[in-house]
Motif scaffolding. Structure first.
Motif, PDB file in Angstrom:
ATOM      1  N   LEU A  44      49.389  30.574  33.503  1.00 49.89           N
ATOM      2  CA  LEU A  44      48.603  30.509  34.539  1.00 49.89           C
ATOM      3  C   LEU A  44      48.916  30.542  35.676  1.00 49.89           C
ATOM      4  O   LEU A  44      48.452  30.284  36.758  1.00 49.89           O
ATOM      5  CB  LEU A  44      47.318  29.673  34.116  1.00 49.89           C
ATOM      6  N   ALA A  45      50.187  30.220  35.911  1.00 51.99           N
ATOM      7  CA  ALA A  45      50.962  30.054  37.193  1.00 51.99           C
ATOM      8  C   ALA A  45      50.631  31.421  38.225  1.00 51.99           C
ATOM      9  O   ALA A  45      50.517  32.286  37.856  1.00 51.99           O
ATOM     10  CB  ALA A  45      52.195  30.125  37.074  1.00 51.99           C
ATOM     11  N   PRO A  46      50.549  31.212  39.251  1.00 47.71           N
ATOM     12  CA  PRO A  46      50.049  32.143  40.498  1.00 47.71           C
ATOM     13  C   PRO A  46      51.269  33.117  40.396  1.00 47.71           C
ATOM     14  O   PRO A  46      52.410  32.880  40.284  1.00 47.71           O
ATOM     15  CB  PRO A  46      49.878  31.496  41.665  1.00 47.71           C
ATOM     16  N   LYS A  47      50.610  34.381  40.717  1.00 50.11           N
ATOM     17  CA  LYS A  47      51.696  35.520  40.891  1.00 50.11           C
ATOM     18  C   LYS A  47      51.103  36.612  41.341  1.00 50.11           C
ATOM     19  O   LYS A  47      50.003  36.973  41.877  1.00 50.11           O
ATOM     20  CB  LYS A  47      52.252  36.068  39.261  1.00 50.11           C
ATOM     21  N   SER A  48      51.851  37.567  41.833  1.00 50.24           N
ATOM     22  CA  SER A  48      51.538  39.020  42.195  1.00 50.24           C
ATOM     23  C   SER A  48      51.417  40.072  41.366  1.00 50.24           C
ATOM     24  O   SER A  48      52.451  40.093  40.713  1.00 50.24           O
ATOM     25  CB  SER A  48      52.329  39.291  43.385  1.00 50.24           C
ATOM     26  N   HIS A  49      50.415  40.731  41.224  1.00 45.67           N
ATOM     27  CA  HIS A  49      50.179  41.901  40.336  1.00 45.67           C
ATOM     28  C   HIS A  49      50.755  42.997  41.034  1.00 45.67           C
ATOM     29  O   HIS A  49      50.500  43.388  42.423  1.00 45.67           O
ATOM     30  CB  HIS A  49      48.607  42.134  39.808  1.00 45.67           C
ATOM     31  N   LEU A  50      51.472  43.909  40.353  1.00 49.33           N
ATOM     32  CA  LEU A  50      52.065  45.046  40.741  1.00 49.33           C
ATOM     33  C   LEU A  50      51.062  45.885  41.152  1.00 49.33           C
ATOM     34  O   LEU A  50      50.793  46.733  42.083  1.00 49.33           O
ATOM     35  CB  LEU A  50      53.206  45.714  39.973  1.00 49.33           C
ATOM     36  N   SER A  51      50.182  46.184  40.199  1.00 50.21           N
ATOM     37  CA  SER A  51      48.781  47.188  40.287  1.00 50.21           C
ATOM     38  C   SER A  51      47.719  45.976  40.425  1.00 50.21           C
ATOM     39  O   SER A  51      47.834  45.007  39.561  1.00 50.21           O
ATOM     40  CB  SER A  51      48.755  47.834  39.249  1.00 50.21           C
ATOM     41  N   PRO A  52      46.868  46.070  41.251  1.00 46.54           N
ATOM     42  CA  PRO A  52      45.882  44.986  41.488  1.00 46.54           C
ATOM     43  C   PRO A  52      44.983  44.440  40.189  1.00 46.54           C
ATOM     44  O   PRO A  52      44.709  45.575  39.489  1.00 46.54           O
ATOM     45  CB  PRO A  52      44.873  45.361  42.766  1.00 46.54           C
ATOM     46  N   TRP A  53      44.707  43.325  40.149  1.00 48.13           N
ATOM     47  CA  TRP A  53      43.751  42.927  38.951  1.00 48.13           C
ATOM     48  C   TRP A  53      42.539  43.581  39.157  1.00 48.13           C
ATOM     49  O   TRP A  53      42.018  43.722  38.154  1.00 48.13           O
ATOM     50  CB  TRP A  53      43.854  41.236  39.037  1.00 48.13           C
ATOM     51  N   LEU A  54      41.966  43.679  40.138  1.00 47.11           N
ATOM     52  CA  LEU A  54      40.771  44.440  40.403  1.00 47.11           C
ATOM     53  C   LEU A  54      40.782  45.732  39.690  1.00 47.11           C
ATOM     54  O   LEU A  54      39.737  46.007  39.360  1.00 47.11           O
ATOM     55  CB  LEU A  54      40.257  44.311  41.978  1.00 47.11           C
ATOM     56  N   SER A  55      41.914  46.173  39.996  1.00 47.73           N
ATOM     57  CA  SER A  55      41.841  47.823  39.154  1.00 47.73           C
ATOM     58  C   SER A  55      41.510  47.587  37.702  1.00 47.73           C
ATOM     59  O   SER A  55      40.873  48.510  36.992  1.00 47.73           O
ATOM     60  CB  SER A  55      43.157  48.459  39.470  1.00 47.73           C
ATOM     61  N   PHE A  56      42.140  46.542  37.067  1.00 49.79           N
ATOM     62  CA  PHE A  56      41.946  46.367  35.614  1.00 49.79           C
ATOM     63  C   PHE A  56      40.451  46.265  35.453  1.00 49.79           C
ATOM     64  O   PHE A  56      39.886  46.791  34.299  1.00 49.79           O
ATOM     65  CB  PHE A  56      42.498  45.150  34.992  1.00 49.79           C
ATOM     66  N   CYS A  57      39.969  45.390  36.175  1.00 55.92           N
ATOM     67  CA  CYS A  57      38.156  44.887  36.163  1.00 55.92           C
ATOM     68  C   CYS A  57      37.252  46.396  36.453  1.00 55.92           C
ATOM     69  O   CYS A  57      36.516  46.710  35.725  1.00 55.92           O
ATOM     70  CB  CYS A  57      37.916  43.805  37.028  1.00 55.92           C
ATOM     71  N   ASP A  58      37.660  46.894  37.470  1.00 56.56           N
ATOM     72  CA  ASP A  58      37.107  48.305  37.739  1.00 56.56           C
ATOM     73  C   ASP A  58      36.950  49.322  36.725  1.00 56.56           C
ATOM     74  O   ASP A  58      35.909  49.806  36.416  1.00 56.56           O
ATOM     75  CB  ASP A  58      37.588  48.981  38.923  1.00 56.56           C
ATOM     76  N   GLY A  59      38.321  49.615  36.168  1.00 56.06           N
ATOM     77  CA  GLY A  59      38.320  50.423  34.948  1.00 56.06           C
ATOM     78  C   GLY A  59      37.471  50.174  33.892  1.00 56.06           C
ATOM     79  O   GLY A  59      36.778  50.805  33.107  1.00 56.06           O
TER      80      GLY A  59
END
Length: 609
Positions: A44-59
């Motif tokens: 659960l540690a903060p990190k940077s997504h290489l492809s954005p998390w929002l794209s997982f949700c949008d798809g």
């Protein structure tokens, strides 16, 4: 490896699906509310997504909104299978399997990925078993909704732990807001018209701009944070795998946009610096052999208009925070006729500030009220909880604090909802989850729940206190540790402080089953001494609180004074000992992040996600 169900926090991520009823036909999915984020390769540690998390949700939303629950189950099963074939999954056996130095009992990227795969496997089996029987039996919308919520959570857990999904970087800025907004807008527009050449160029740049090059560079500079050192020689073409994953992700999330821009071919030309010969060869291999195309193909989204996908208020931009993907959600996991587990993702919209009583206490209070109960009983149970709190406020002459919190403001019953909002689905599970969202939102917005005091919040120590409380072993330290003394008394007088303490004690009592003698002098000393108000005011507030909670309880000012002196003395001794303490092994997630941040010469965890 055995799947450890409790490794995925019930406090960070939840899926809540709402439905639209149709006369004589199965309901269809109206919203997929995604609250918070699941664990990734670094927990659960903060990190940077290489492809954005929002794209997982949008798809995911693009594939589900407007579908029946059974069709939704089939589609998410397809997504789970597709995620297993992402190019970087070839690197799963190279993920770090031993902790970084100075870390004791840390959970590694390999462990998190394996747990996510086991979780996805478990919910996949449950969904397939139901679908196999559903062909010969009457559909059960209640069960289908619960199964689909679990399956969506399992898919996003899996997708979020794919080997090259994320990397710890400071600061974790995420994708440019303008790029994300342009891609999502274009995906909707392309349902109705073609783009002009200049629009296509801007769209292509934005699709490429959603790849976090800073996180990619950090991963290339220090791959041993994610991968075992002896295996890093196997992945010299790291950028090729990242780009291949990004292309796949964009194709799944935004099929119209990637088709209009020929993204698979064009993305390679825009990468800076360009791929070398070995990387180009590795990229070609990623799209040959056993390759599974994204299941969210153009044919599967032809039925959607731009409005259907992009005005869903679970994916629209929050005007206050600017956040386009995090929403508050409550998810019930049901076993038979009772609630077995409650997941709570993110928090309801509220003014910025610090909670007087920790947010996690409000959530555990809800769990204590509802776990083990039938979902149909949830609205009535929460009505009773509201009445208890308003009565408590009345005893302290603080009725104005709970204005609007009365039981009449809670969620309607299924029959009432059918009359008032016939277009909205009315499964018992949907009504129960909505009632829980309304209750926590109202509780979180009570006057004094959140106070803008400035300074540093004590939230970092709350997980340790919560673990102790849930174990049944607690002391006044834990009681006080879940209350912010600065927020407690910020710009208010005796009556308001008394109500906030009384509410805190009530919530703690229900949340943790009275593991502490709540009305003892020691507990009041732990709560009031840090507030730094006059001793006579402390005594008066303690008397007010005891009268409101238990009028039969005796209170001795002398006993309180002695307890306050002991508390102050013990705190002084602890502070002195702390200055002499030597740093030792770290043993929890917060210290794990700190150990990475202090690791010389490489990337580290961010203080914000």
């Amino acid at each position: 490896m055995v799947y450890e169900r409790d490794c995925f926090s019930d406090q960070s991520f939840a899926i809540q699906i709402t439905l639209t009823s149709r006369d004589g036909r199965p309901s269809v999915i109206r919203q997929v509310v995604i609250g918070g984020r699941p664990a990734g390769p670094f927990g659960l540690a903060p990190k940077s997504h290489l492809s954005p998390w929002l794209s997982f949700c949008d798809g995911l939303r693009a594939d589900l909104v407007g579908q029946t629950l059974q069709d939704g189950l089939h589609r998410v099963l397809d997504l789970c299978e597709w995620a297993e074939y992402l190019p970087s999954q070839r690197l799963a056996d190279a993920l770090r399997s031993v902790p970084l130095r100075k870390v004791k009992d840390a959970r590694t990227p390999a462990w998190w990925h394996a747990q996510a795969a086991l979780h996805a496997g478990a919910v996949t089996v449950a969904a397939r078993e139901y679908l196999n029987k559903a062909d010969s039996e009457e559909p059960e919308e209640e069960l289908e909704q619960a199964l689909l919520q679990n399956l969506v959570a399992g898919y996003l857990h899996l997708r979020n732990t794919v080997p090259l999904s994320a990397f710890p970087v400071i600061p974790a800025a995420g994708p440019p807001t303008s790029a994300a907004s342009l891609v999502r807008t274009a995906e909707g527009l392309l349902a109705d018209r073609l783009l002009q050449s200049n629009e296509r160029r801007e769209l292509l740049k934005s699709l490429c701009g959603l790849l976090d090059l800073k996180a990619l560079a950090a991963m290339g500079a220090k791959p041993e944070v994610l991968f075992d050192l002896e295996l890093t020689s196997r992945i010299p073409e790291l950028r090729a795998f990242v780009l291949a994953d990004h292309i796949r992700t964009m194709e799944q999330a935004y099929p119209r946009a990637t088709d209009a821009t020929d993204f698979r071919r064009s993305a390679v030309d825009l990468l800076t610096p360009p791929l070398n010969r070995d990387e180009d060869h590795a990229l070609s291999e990623c799209f040959s052999g056993t390759v599974k195309e994204p299941p969210n193909s153009l044919e599967r989204v032809q039925a959607y208009s731009g409005e259907t996908l992009h005005t869903d208020d679970s994916s629209s931009e929050d005007e206050e925070t600017g956040d386009v993907y995090e929403r508050f959600a409550v998810q019930f996991e049901v076993d038979g006729d009772s609630i077995d587990r409650i997941y709570i993702g993110s928090r309801p919209a509220a003014p910025a500030g610090r909670h007087a009583t920790a947010w996690v206490v409000l959530c555990d209070h809800l769990r204590a009220l509802l776990v083990g109960k039938n979902p149909a009983a949830v609205p009535a149970l929460l009505d009773t909880a509201r009445t208890t709190i308003t009565t408590l406020a009345g005893r302290l002459n603080q009725q104005g604090v709970v204005a609007g919190f009365a039981p009449s403001s809670t969620s309607p019953s299924p029959d009432q909802m059918e009359e008032d909002t016939p277009e909205e689905g009315t499964t018992v599970l949907a009504v129960a989850q909505r009632a829980a969202v309304d209750y926590l939102t109202a509780l979180n917005s009570l006057d004094g729940s959140i106070v803008d005091t400035g300074g540093t919040s004590p939230a970092a120590i709350e997980p340790k206190h919560r673990a102790t409380l849930l174990s049944g072993e607690a002391a006044p330290t834990q009681l006080a540790g879940m209350l912010d003394p600065r927020a407690l008394a910020w710009k208010v007088g005796r009556g308001r402080i008394a109500f906030r303490i009384a509410l805190h004690l009530h919530l703690m009592n229900t949340a943790y089953r009275a593991v502490i003698p709540l009305l003892s002098p020691e507990c009041f000393a732990a709560l009031l001494v840090p507030v730094e108000i006059r001793a006579d005011m402390q005594v008066a507030i303690a008397q007010d609180v005891i009268h409101a909670l238990d009028p039969q309880q005796a209170f001795s000012p002398d006993a309180y004074a002695q307890a306050a002196d002991r508390y102050s003395h013990d705190k002084a001794v602890q502070a002195k000992a702390k200055t002499k303490a030597k740093p030792g092994m770290v043993d929890d997630e917060a210290d794990y992040r700190a150990s990475l941040e202090s690791d010389d010469g490489g990337s580290s965890y961010s203080s914000s996600s």
